[in-house]
Design a protein around this motif. Structure first.
Motif, mmCIF file in Angstrom:
data_model
loop_
_atom_site.group_PDB
_atom_site.id
_atom_site.type_symbol
_atom_site.label_atom_id
_atom_site.label_comp_id
_atom_site.label_asym_id
_atom_site.label_seq_id
_atom_site.Cartn_x
_atom_site.Cartn_y
_atom_site.Cartn_z
ATOM 1 N N LEU A 223 0.813 -1.208 0.000
ATOM 2 C CA LEU A 223 0.000 0.000 0.000
ATOM 3 C C LEU A 223 0.853 1.268 0.000
ATOM 4 C CD1 LEU A 223 -2.855 -1.041 2.471
ATOM 5 C CD2 LEU A 223 -2.869 -1.059 -0.028
ATOM 6 N N LEU A 224 2.116 1.136 -0.403
ATOM 7 C CA LEU A 224 3.019 2.284 -0.428
ATOM 8 C C LEU A 224 3.199 2.779 -1.856
ATOM 9 C CD1 LEU A 224 5.735 1.089 2.119
ATOM 10 C CD2 LEU A 224 3.775 2.576 2.503
ATOM 11 N N PRO A 225 2.617 3.919 -2.206
ATOM 12 C CA PRO A 225 2.639 4.395 -3.601
ATOM 13 C C PRO A 225 4.038 4.535 -4.217
ATOM 14 C CG PRO A 225 1.052 5.640 -2.311
ATOM 15 C CD PRO A 225 1.797 4.794 -1.342
ATOM 16 N N PRO A 226 5.031 5.039 -3.513
ATOM 17 C CA PRO A 226 6.330 5.243 -4.173
ATOM 18 C C PRO A 226 6.988 3.961 -4.670
ATOM 19 C CG PRO A 226 6.225 6.478 -2.128
ATOM 20 C CD PRO A 226 5.053 5.550 -2.127
ATOM 21 N N LEU A 227 6.518 2.809 -4.181
ATOM 22 C CA LEU A 227 7.157 1.554 -4.532
ATOM 23 C C LEU A 227 6.575 0.921 -5.794
ATOM 24 C CD1 LEU A 227 7.498 -0.032 -0.970
ATOM 25 C CD2 LEU A 227 9.092 1.445 -2.197
ATOM 26 N N TYR A 228 5.550 1.534 -6.359
ATOM 27 C CA TYR A 228 4.906 0.971 -7.546
ATOM 28 C C TYR A 228 5.533 1.525 -8.810
ATOM 29 C CZ TYR A 228 1.280 -1.663 -5.190
ATOM 30 O OH TYR A 228 0.612 -2.598 -4.440
ATOM 31 N N ARG A 229 5.617 0.667 -9.844
ATOM 32 C CA ARG A 229 6.324 1.033 -11.075
ATOM 33 C C ARG A 229 5.428 1.665 -12.133
ATOM 34 N NH1 ARG A 229 8.995 -4.150 -10.173
ATOM 35 N NH2 ARG A 229 7.553 -5.191 -11.607
ATOM 36 N N THR A 230 4.194 1.178 -12.242
ATOM 37 C CA THR A 230 3.339 1.579 -13.356
ATOM 38 C C THR A 230 2.013 2.082 -12.827
ATOM 39 O OG1 THR A 230 4.344 -0.154 -14.709
ATOM 40 C CG2 THR A 230 2.304 0.825 -15.521
ATOM 41 N N TRP A 231 1.548 3.198 -13.414
ATOM 42 C CA TRP A 231 0.328 3.851 -12.954
ATOM 43 C C TRP A 231 -0.619 4.126 -14.101
ATOM 44 C CZ3 TRP A 231 -0.712 4.910 -7.834
ATOM 45 C CH2 TRP A 231 0.358 4.718 -6.943
ATOM 46 N N GLY A 232 -1.920 4.049 -13.788
ATOM 47 C CA GLY A 232 -2.931 4.527 -14.705
ATOM 48 C C GLY A 232 -3.092 6.033 -14.556
ATOM 49 N N GLN A 233 -3.972 6.604 -15.344
ATOM 50 C CA GLN A 233 -4.161 8.063 -15.335
ATOM 51 C C GLN A 233 -5.130 8.523 -14.253
ATOM 52 O OE1 GLN A 233 -5.108 9.205 -19.395
ATOM 53 N NE2 GLN A 233 -2.948 9.520 -19.820
ATOM 54 N N GLY A 234 -5.877 7.595 -13.697
ATOM 55 C CA GLY A 234 -6.779 7.941 -12.607
ATOM 56 C C GLY A 234 -8.200 8.184 -13.064
ATOM 57 N N ILE A 235 -9.113 8.038 -12.128
ATOM 58 C CA ILE A 235 -10.524 8.286 -12.398
ATOM 59 C C ILE A 235 -11.149 8.883 -11.147
ATOM 60 C CG2 ILE A 235 -11.331 5.985 -11.697
ATOM 61 C CD1 ILE A 235 -13.130 6.176 -14.281
ATOM 62 N N GLN A 236 -12.081 9.823 -11.337
ATOM 63 C CA GLN A 236 -12.637 10.568 -10.222
ATOM 64 C C GLN A 236 -13.787 9.811 -9.555
ATOM 65 O OE1 GLN A 236 -11.480 13.545 -8.970
ATOM 66 N NE2 GLN A 236 -12.989 13.313 -7.327
#
Length: 125
Positions: free
Chosen positions: A107-120
């Motif tokens: 659950l630690l965001p900085p440790l993730y490599r790939t991200w989506g653009q997000g949704i509201q």
């Protein structure tokens, strides 16, 4: 490299439900964890829920959503879903799907490599 695209979300009144889905394409990042994160303007991104390969399939949840949110993965469709029930106004924010995180910090965001653009996701009071 895997690409992640979120869908679903939207607006709902407090107590309602929403579902967000993440479709993964490209080279599958089958190692580690996939998860959902959220962020509101001016605050740090926080982990909401995650699933990790090889950790018995047990999900990880932030305390604030435990018992209300359910994360699931459909390997046939290559999707990661988050069912959100009993929503509260404080659940509002931009929700992001991420892949390639480590099981020692799912659950630690900085440790993730790939991200989506997000949704509201917006929950009215």
């Amino acid at each position: 490299q895997v690409q992640l695209v979120e869908s679903g979300g939207g607006s709902v009144q407090a107590g309602g439900s929403l579902r967000v889905s993440c479709a993964a394409s490209g080279h599958s990042d089958t190692s580690g964890c996939m998860g959902w994160f959220r962020q509101i303007p001016g605050e740090a991104r926080e982990g909401v829920a995650a699933l990790c390969v090889g950790v018995g399939g047990s999900p990880f949840y932030a305390r604030s959503v435990e018992g209300r949110f359910t994360i699931s993965q459909d390997n046939a469709k290559n999707t990661l879903d988050l069912q959100m029930n009993s929503l509260k106004p404080e659940d509002s924010g931009m929700y992001y799907c991420a892949a390639g995180g480590p099981s020692f910090g799912p659950l630690l965001p900085p440790l993730y490599r790939t991200w989506g653009q997000g949704i509201q996701v917006t929950v009215g009071s």
